[in-house]
Design a protein around this motif. Structure first.
Motif, mmCIF file in Angstrom:
data_model
loop_
_atom_site.group_PDB
_atom_site.id
_atom_site.type_symbol
_atom_site.label_atom_id
_atom_site.label_comp_id
_atom_site.label_asym_id
_atom_site.label_seq_id
_atom_site.Cartn_x
_atom_site.Cartn_y
_atom_site.Cartn_z
ATOM 1 N N CYS A 267 10.346 3.262 6.138
ATOM 2 C CA CYS A 267 9.743 3.963 4.995
ATOM 3 C C CYS A 267 10.683 3.874 3.794
ATOM 4 C CB CYS A 267 9.503 5.413 5.400
ATOM 5 S SG CYS A 267 9.069 6.484 4.050
ATOM 6 N N SER B 56 10.538 5.759 1.148
ATOM 7 C CA SER B 56 10.337 6.953 0.306
ATOM 8 C C SER B 56 11.606 7.341 -0.454
ATOM 9 C CB SER B 56 9.814 8.122 1.131
ATOM 10 O OG SER B 56 10.731 8.465 2.132
ATOM 11 N N CYS C 194 5.432 -0.325 -1.455
ATOM 12 C CA CYS C 194 5.710 -0.211 -0.021
ATOM 13 C C CYS C 194 4.641 -0.995 0.756
ATOM 14 C CB CYS C 194 5.695 1.260 0.393
ATOM 15 S SG CYS C 194 5.841 1.476 2.168
ATOM 16 N N CYS D 213 0.281 3.339 6.596
ATOM 17 C CA CYS D 213 0.646 4.698 6.165
ATOM 18 C C CYS D 213 -0.460 5.278 5.278
ATOM 19 C CB CYS D 213 1.972 4.665 5.403
ATOM 20 S SG CYS D 213 2.540 6.304 4.930
ATOM 21 N N THR E 124 6.637 11.495 1.779
ATOM 22 C CA THR E 124 5.955 11.407 0.481
ATOM 23 C C THR E 124 4.457 11.122 0.642
ATOM 24 O OG1 THR E 124 6.860 9.174 0.380
ATOM 25 C CG2 THR E 124 7.847 10.788 -1.066
ATOM 26 N N CYS F 287 3.330 9.221 -2.847
ATOM 27 C CA CYS F 287 2.460 8.310 -2.077
ATOM 28 C C CYS F 287 1.097 8.967 -1.843
ATOM 29 C CB CYS F 287 3.121 7.942 -0.745
ATOM 30 S SG CYS F 287 4.676 7.062 -0.967
HETATM 31 S S1 SF4 Z 1 3.605 4.632 1.737
HETATM 32 FE FE1 SF4 Z 1 5.194 6.098 1.116
HETATM 33 S S2 SF4 Z 1 5.464 7.527 2.837
HETATM 34 FE FE2 SF4 Z 1 4.338 5.739 3.591
HETATM 35 S S3 SF4 Z 1 5.892 4.402 4.492
HETATM 36 FE FE3 SF4 Z 1 5.588 3.738 2.364
HETATM 37 S S4 SF4 Z 1 7.087 4.896 1.148
HETATM 38 FE FE4 SF4 Z 1 6.973 5.888 3.183
#
Ligand code: SF4
Length: 376
Positions: free
Chosen positions: A313, A315, A328, A335, A344, A352
């Motif tokens: 992650c 975050s 991400c 996610c 997040t 997120c």
């Molecule tokens: S979308 Fe956001 S919470 Fe989910 S893995 Fe990626 S950074 Fe982490």
């Protein structure tokens, strides 16, 4: 709705946007500190209405998101005990620890309860003298006064089956850490309106001076955010780096003195680990020695729990403004709010979760498209 609609007036919004466009001459990166501000920005598409020179990145001001995995594992270790009633605000229930969340523990028989105020826990403690009642005291300076009050009241009323698992964090050391992090891009801040309601903004003045960054204490409605952006951009364009207050209807320079005195009488400043960021010196609050009998970490002997976070992650980078949620690879795929991999995505205030809630996993405009939207 009075006091709402007037801060969402489209014509005034257009005027503020036009003024930002008129004065901006070069690219600037601004960070809004609060999760509530992030949500408003994404909900109303404010970042997409601004001229292409202005980039908004999202800060660490979501209290659930920055509570360390280690502290969540400590909470779970305490909540699993049969002699404990574990109380928390609702938004912590689905935050994943190393192997479960509080809701899962509840389904397995743990006595986990949602409360709306830590003071409610005192009532629960009085009604359950054979149980140990623990409150998960997380959050920024905003929630610290109510949490301090619960300890102070327990002390005053002689309630000895109540304790708090403290994971309070402070905004100014986080701003300082972001500005000193390698590759930092943030050049100005929309400061945290609710935090400053309690602590005021005088603590931000040395930061603005030391790092030469404008900090504009800003509210949460669309016009607040646009006006805060205009004030920050104006400072940057004029070469100024000051603390200004866009939110005077709520925030005063000195803050709420009574609340500060209460917090300082119960808590003291300490180092704190932030989820996704790591340890930041002097960035948290912990109970003073004279209130150690209310310290759940000590009572349940969980200090030695030391959890390492997963590297999957990103975050931590999102919380520092170095990446956006759609950077991400897991965002909106593996996610989602139903199956969050990181904090997040869990918290309603997380960046997120905000991007997902307002459909940005479905369509993220390419730069050319964004330019067109900004120009229209
Ligand atoms: S979308 Fe956001 S919470 Fe989910 S893995 Fe990626 S950074 Fe982490």
């Amino acid at each position: 709705m009075k006091f709402m609609d007037e801060y969402r007036d489209e014509k005034l919004a257009q005027k503020l946007i036009a003024e930002i466009k008129r004065i901006v001459t070069r690219p600037w990166v601004l960070m809004e500190v609060c999760g509530g501000q992030t949500h408003s920005i994404v909900k109303y598409g404010i970042d997409r209405l601004l001229p292409k020179e202005i980039e908004l990145v999202h800060g660490p001001g979501c209290p659930v998101c920055v509570t360390s995995l280690e502290m969540i594992d400590k909470a779970h270790a305490i909540a699993r005990r049969p002699d404990v009633i574990f109380c928390s605000f609702g938004d912590m229930l689905r935050v994943p620890g190393s192997d479960a969340d509080l809701l899962v523990l509840k389904s397995r028989g743990a006595d986990v309860r949602v409360v709306y105020s830590p003071i409610d826990c005192l009532k629960i403690a009085r009604a359950n003298p054979d149980k140990k009642v623990v409150f998960f005291a997380i959050g920024f300076e905003t929630t610290a006064p109510a949490n301090a009050m619960s300890v102070w009241q327990a002390h005053k009323q002689g309630i000895n089956n109540f304790s708090v698992l403290v994971s309070h964090v402070l905004v100014p050391p986080a701003i300082s850490a972001i500005l000193q992090s390698p590759g930092n891009r943030v050049q100005g801040f929309l400061g945290p309106g609710h935090v400053c309601t309690v602590v005021g903004y005088h603590e931000y003045e040395p930061l603005a001076k030391q790092f030469n960054v404008p900090i504009v204490v800003t509210g949460f409605e669309p016009l607040d955010l646009l006006e805060g952006t205009l004030m920050a951009v104006r400072q940057l364009e004029e070469g100024r780096a000051e603390v200004e207050n866009q939110y005077p209807r709520v925030v005063q320079r000195e803050g709420n003195r009574a609340a500060q005195e209460l917090v300082n009488s119960v808590f003291e400043v300490s180092d704190r680990k932030w989820r996704g960021i790591g340890s930041i010196p002097q960035s948290g609050l912990t109970l003073r020695a004279e209130f150690s009998e209310y310290d759940a970490e000590r009572i349940f002997d969980v200090q030695s729990i030391n959890t390492q976070e997963s590297g999957a992650c990103i975050s931590g980078l999102v919380l520092r403004g170095a990446k956006k949620p759609h950077d991400c690879p897991a965002f909106g795929k593996t996610c989602t709010p139903e199956h969050p991999l990181g904090a997040t995505m869990v918290s309603a205030e997380g960046a997120c979760a905000a991007y997902y809630a307002y459909g940005r996993h479905l369509h993220h405009p390419k730069p050319a498209e964004q330019d067109k939207a900004s120009a229209s």
